[in-house]
Design a protein around this motif. Structure first.
Motif, PDB file in Angstrom:
ATOM      1  N   GLN A  22     -59.393 -48.804 -25.663  1.00 56.05           N
ATOM      2  CA  GLN A  22     -60.309 -47.666 -25.682  1.00 56.05           C
ATOM      3  C   GLN A  22     -59.599 -46.325 -25.894  1.00 56.05           C
ATOM      4  OE1 GLN A  22     -62.992 -47.726 -22.282  1.00 56.05           O
ATOM      5  NE2 GLN A  22     -62.655 -49.929 -22.124  1.00 56.05           N
ATOM      6  N   VAL A  23     -58.318 -46.258 -25.554  1.00 58.86           N
ATOM      7  CA  VAL A  23     -57.579 -44.992 -25.618  1.00 58.86           C
ATOM      8  C   VAL A  23     -56.903 -44.872 -26.985  1.00 58.86           C
ATOM      9  CG1 VAL A  23     -55.675 -43.671 -24.616  1.00 58.86           C
ATOM     10  CG2 VAL A  23     -57.196 -44.974 -23.137  1.00 58.86           C
ATOM     11  N   PRO A  24     -57.226 -43.853 -27.768  1.00 56.91           N
ATOM     12  CA  PRO A  24     -56.652 -43.738 -29.104  1.00 56.91           C
ATOM     13  C   PRO A  24     -55.267 -43.097 -29.142  1.00 56.91           C
ATOM     14  CG  PRO A  24     -58.213 -41.968 -28.749  1.00 56.91           C
ATOM     15  CD  PRO A  24     -58.248 -42.831 -27.509  1.00 56.91           C
ATOM     16  N   TYR A  25     -54.680 -42.817 -27.987  1.00 55.79           N
ATOM     17  CA  TYR A  25     -53.392 -42.134 -27.914  1.00 55.79           C
ATOM     18  C   TYR A  25     -52.248 -43.116 -27.723  1.00 55.79           C
ATOM     19  CZ  TYR A  25     -56.909 -38.710 -26.655  1.00 55.79           C
ATOM     20  OH  TYR A  25     -58.037 -37.939 -26.640  1.00 55.79           O
ATOM     21  N   ALA A  26     -51.039 -42.680 -28.055  1.00 54.42           N
ATOM     22  CA  ALA A  26     -49.850 -43.482 -27.763  1.00 54.42           C
ATOM     23  C   ALA A  26     -49.860 -43.779 -26.272  1.00 54.42           C
ATOM     24  CB  ALA A  26     -48.594 -42.718 -28.157  1.00 54.42           C
ATOM     25  N   SER A  27     -49.649 -45.036 -25.903  1.00 56.12           N
ATOM     26  CA  SER A  27     -49.770 -45.418 -24.497  1.00 56.12           C
ATOM     27  C   SER A  27     -48.831 -46.548 -24.132  1.00 56.12           C
ATOM     28  CB  SER A  27     -51.215 -45.809 -24.174  1.00 56.12           C
ATOM     29  OG  SER A  27     -51.657 -46.849 -25.025  1.00 56.12           O
ATOM     30  N   VAL A  40     -50.383 -42.264 -20.895  1.00 55.84           N
ATOM     31  CA  VAL A  40     -50.439 -41.751 -22.259  1.00 55.84           C
ATOM     32  C   VAL A  40     -49.288 -40.795 -22.500  1.00 55.84           C
ATOM     33  CG1 VAL A  40     -52.934 -42.051 -22.523  1.00 55.84           C
ATOM     34  CG2 VAL A  40     -52.034 -39.895 -21.647  1.00 55.84           C
ATOM     35  N   MET A  41     -48.874 -40.700 -23.758  1.00 55.42           N
ATOM     36  CA  MET A  41     -47.774 -39.811 -24.099  1.00 55.42           C
ATOM     37  C   MET A  41     -48.245 -38.369 -24.015  1.00 55.42           C
ATOM     38  SD  MET A  41     -44.979 -39.833 -27.187  1.00 55.42           S
ATOM     39  CE  MET A  41     -46.134 -39.756 -28.510  1.00 55.42           C
ATOM     40  N   ALA A  42     -47.496 -37.572 -23.247  1.00 55.01           N
ATOM     41  CA  ALA A  42     -47.814 -36.155 -23.086  1.00 55.01           C
ATOM     42  C   ALA A  42     -46.888 -35.276 -23.912  1.00 55.01           C
ATOM     43  CB  ALA A  42     -47.714 -35.774 -21.608  1.00 55.01           C
ATOM     44  N   TYR A  43     -45.724 -35.809 -24.309  1.00 56.96           N
ATOM     45  CA  TYR A  43     -44.736 -34.999 -25.032  1.00 56.96           C
ATOM     46  C   TYR A  43     -43.784 -35.920 -25.772  1.00 56.96           C
ATOM     47  CZ  TYR A  43     -40.579 -32.143 -25.820  1.00 56.96           C
ATOM     48  OH  TYR A  43     -39.508 -31.507 -26.397  1.00 56.96           O
ATOM     49  N   GLN A  44     -43.339 -35.459 -26.947  1.00 57.17           N
ATOM     50  CA  GLN A  44     -42.281 -36.131 -27.691  1.00 57.17           C
ATOM     51  C   GLN A  44     -41.376 -35.071 -28.289  1.00 57.17           C
ATOM     52  OE1 GLN A  44     -43.449 -38.516 -31.086  1.00 57.17           O
ATOM     53  NE2 GLN A  44     -41.517 -39.603 -31.069  1.00 57.17           N
ATOM     54  N   GLY A  45     -40.070 -35.235 -28.165  1.00 57.96           N
ATOM     55  CA  GLY A  45     -39.133 -34.270 -28.722  1.00 57.96           C
ATOM     56  C   GLY A  45     -37.714 -34.743 -28.562  1.00 57.96           C
ATOM     57  N   GLY A  46     -36.804 -33.788 -28.618  1.00 61.71           N
ATOM     58  CA  GLY A  46     -35.395 -34.121 -28.515  1.00 61.71           C
ATOM     59  C   GLY A  46     -34.835 -34.580 -29.847  1.00 61.71           C
ATOM     60  N   GLU A  47     -33.555 -34.903 -29.830  1.00 59.37           N
ATOM     61  CA  GLU A  47     -32.885 -35.367 -31.038  1.00 59.37           C
ATOM     62  C   GLU A  47     -33.535 -36.646 -31.533  1.00 59.37           C
ATOM     63  OE1 GLU A  47     -28.474 -36.945 -32.301  1.00 59.37           O
ATOM     64  OE2 GLU A  47     -28.632 -35.474 -30.687  1.00 59.37           O
ATOM     65  N   ASN A  48     -33.931 -36.662 -32.790  1.00 57.38           N
ATOM     66  CA  ASN A  48     -34.611 -37.800 -33.421  1.00 57.38           C
ATOM     67  C   ASN A  48     -35.894 -38.192 -32.691  1.00 57.38           C
ATOM     68  OD1 ASN A  48     -32.587 -38.072 -35.401  1.00 57.38           O
ATOM     69  ND2 ASN A  48     -31.337 -39.236 -33.965  1.00 57.38           N
ATOM     70  N   GLU A  49     -36.523 -37.216 -31.989  1.00 58.60           N
ATOM     71  CA  GLU A  49     -37.768 -37.487 -31.269  1.00 58.60           C
ATOM     72  C   GLU A  49     -37.590 -38.621 -30.256  1.00 58.60           C
ATOM     73  OE1 GLU A  49     -41.252 -36.111 -32.531  1.00 58.60           O
ATOM     74  OE2 GLU A  49     -39.787 -34.549 -32.890  1.00 58.60           O
ATOM     75  N   GLN A  55     -47.754 -39.771 -18.862  1.00 60.64           N
ATOM     76  CA  GLN A  55     -48.448 -39.368 -17.649  1.00 60.64           C
ATOM     77  C   GLN A  55     -49.640 -40.252 -17.346  1.00 60.64           C
ATOM     78  OE1 GLN A  55     -49.194 -35.087 -18.099  1.00 60.64           O
ATOM     79  NE2 GLN A  55     -47.650 -34.825 -16.509  1.00 60.64           N
ATOM     80  N   ALA A  56     -49.844 -40.463 -16.020  1.00 60.61           N
ATOM     81  CA  ALA A  56     -51.036 -41.135 -15.510  1.00 60.61           C
ATOM     82  C   ALA A  56     -52.038 -40.062 -15.094  1.00 60.61           C
ATOM     83  CB  ALA A  56     -50.665 -42.022 -14.322  1.00 60.61           C
ATOM     84  N   LYS A  57     -53.229 -40.476 -14.709  1.00 60.14           N
ATOM     85  CA  LYS A  57     -54.265 -39.500 -14.371  1.00 60.14           C
ATOM     86  C   LYS A  57     -53.897 -38.645 -13.168  1.00 60.14           C
ATOM     87  CE  LYS A  57     -57.313 -42.094 -11.336  1.00 60.14           C
ATOM     88  NZ  LYS A  57     -58.680 -42.500 -11.108  1.00 60.14           N
ATOM     89  N   ASP A  58     -53.042 -39.149 -12.273  1.00 61.17           N
ATOM     90  CA  ASP A  58     -52.645 -38.355 -11.097  1.00 61.17           C
ATOM     91  C   ASP A  58     -51.409 -37.498 -11.380  1.00 61.17           C
ATOM     92  OD1 ASP A  58     -50.621 -40.212 -11.163  1.00 61.17           O
ATOM     93  OD2 ASP A  58     -50.883 -40.880  -9.101  1.00 61.17           O
ATOM     94  N   ARG A  59     -51.041 -37.410 -12.660  1.00 56.12           N
ATOM     95  CA  ARG A  59     -49.907 -36.617 -13.146  1.00 56.12           C
ATOM     96  C   ARG A  59     -48.550 -37.232 -12.836  1.00 56.12           C
ATOM     97  NH1 ARG A  59     -52.092 -30.518 -12.126  1.00 56.12           N
ATOM     98  NH2 ARG A  59     -54.057 -30.846 -13.183  1.00 56.12           N
ATOM     99  N   ALA A  60     -48.517 -38.434 -12.278  1.00 50.95           N
ATOM    100  CA  ALA A  60     -47.234 -39.126 -12.157  1.00 50.95           C
ATOM    101  C   ALA A  60     -46.666 -39.263 -13.562  1.00 50.95           C
ATOM    102  CB  ALA A  60     -47.417 -40.497 -11.508  1.00 50.95           C
ATOM    103  N   THR A  61     -45.375 -39.023 -13.710  1.00 47.31           N
ATOM    104  CA  THR A  61     -44.757 -38.934 -15.034  1.00 47.31           C
ATOM    105  C   THR A  61     -43.521 -39.816 -15.116  1.00 47.31           C
ATOM    106  OG1 THR A  61     -45.515 -36.652 -15.214  1.00 47.31           O
ATOM    107  CG2 THR A  61     -43.773 -37.327 -16.718  1.00 47.31           C
ATOM    108  N   LEU A  62     -43.356 -40.456 -16.254  1.00 49.88           N
ATOM    109  CA  LEU A  62     -42.146 -41.213 -16.571  1.00 49.88           C
ATOM    110  C   LEU A  62     -41.593 -40.650 -17.869  1.00 49.88           C
ATOM    111  CD1 LEU A  62     -40.227 -43.649 -16.057  1.00 49.88           C
ATOM    112  CD2 LEU A  62     -41.746 -44.968 -17.563  1.00 49.88           C
ATOM    113  N   GLU A  63     -40.297 -40.371 -17.885  1.00 48.62           N
ATOM    114  CA  GLU A  63     -39.624 -39.935 -19.097  1.00 48.62           C
ATOM    115  C   GLU A  63     -38.820 -41.098 -19.655  1.00 48.62           C
ATOM    116  OE1 GLU A  63     -36.125 -36.897 -20.680  1.00 48.62           O
ATOM    117  OE2 GLU A  63     -37.016 -36.549 -18.703  1.00 48.62           O
ATOM    118  N   LEU A  64     -39.022 -41.383 -20.939  1.00 54.24           N
ATOM    119  CA  LEU A  64     -38.208 -42.368 -21.641  1.00 54.24           C
ATOM    120  C   LEU A  64     -37.252 -41.628 -22.564  1.00 54.24           C
ATOM    121  CD1 LEU A  64     -40.781 -45.080 -22.859  1.00 54.24           C
ATOM    122  CD2 LEU A  64     -39.513 -45.011 -20.705  1.00 54.24           C
TER     123      LEU A  64
END
Length: 190
Positions: A22-27, A40-49, A55-64
């Protein structure tokens, strides 16, 4: 987007696949610190992206970074950073021979651990992800922690592109595992 984010917690693999559809975003389907969510992906950047924030709905965040966990926020135990010692020609954690990790426990105490690592990959085989089945190599990484035992992490990567599609790691000695699978990729598909 707010309505979409309100449904991102699930309790089963089939619920996670339904949400991902159902979610059309990177997930990613993520299990971490006793929680399971479609993030869902909230940000992409850095060298070579190569840096992404999820982020989850409660704003818990994981950085890859380069497809593997680097840091987290909003959990009882927080990953502050994993540095893989890799040859200068690659950023792949699967080429690393050692790692250093920093984390903060639920009591707010900061810790550091180091490990020597060795990796071996199995031949590619079909792997069921939330929305598709892909042929991936299971690469097992043994981490020998200095004076703290051993753990085995697994990363599933595409044998041609070397992109990591899923993983199951213990980021520090005696930590709860972090497991993730790409639901909707954020890179162009061949």
């Amino acid at each position: 987007m707010t309505n979409t984010l309100s449904m991102l917690w699930g309790s089963s693999s089939s619920a996670m696949a339904d949400y991902a559809q159902q979610v059309p975003y990177a997930s990613l389907a993520l299990t971490m610190d006793g929680n399971q969510a479609l993030v869902v992906m909230a940000y992409q950047g850095g060298e070579n992206e190569s840096r992404t924030l999820w982020q989850a709905k409660d704003r818990a965040t994981l950085e890859l970074r380069n497809g593997t966990p680097f840091a987290s926020a909003g959990f009882d135990n927080e990953l502050l950073g994993i540095d893989y010692a890799t040859p200068s020609s690659t950023n792949s954690p699967l080429a690393a021979t050692s790692l250093s990790v920093q984390w903060r426990d639920a009591a707010g105490q900061q810790h550091v651990a180091n490990a020597h690592i060795s990796t071996h990959c199995e031949p590619a085989a079909p792997v069921q992800l939330p929305l598709i089945t892909r042929t991936l190599e299971a690469c097992h990484q043994r981490a020998d922690w200095q004076q703290a035992g051993t753990s085995v992490n697994t990363l599933w990567r595409d044998p041609v592109t070397k992109r990591i599609w899923a993983g199951d790691i213990q980021p520090w000695p005696d930590a709860q595992r972090i497991a993730w699978q790409v639901a909707r990729p954020w890179w162009p598909q061949n």
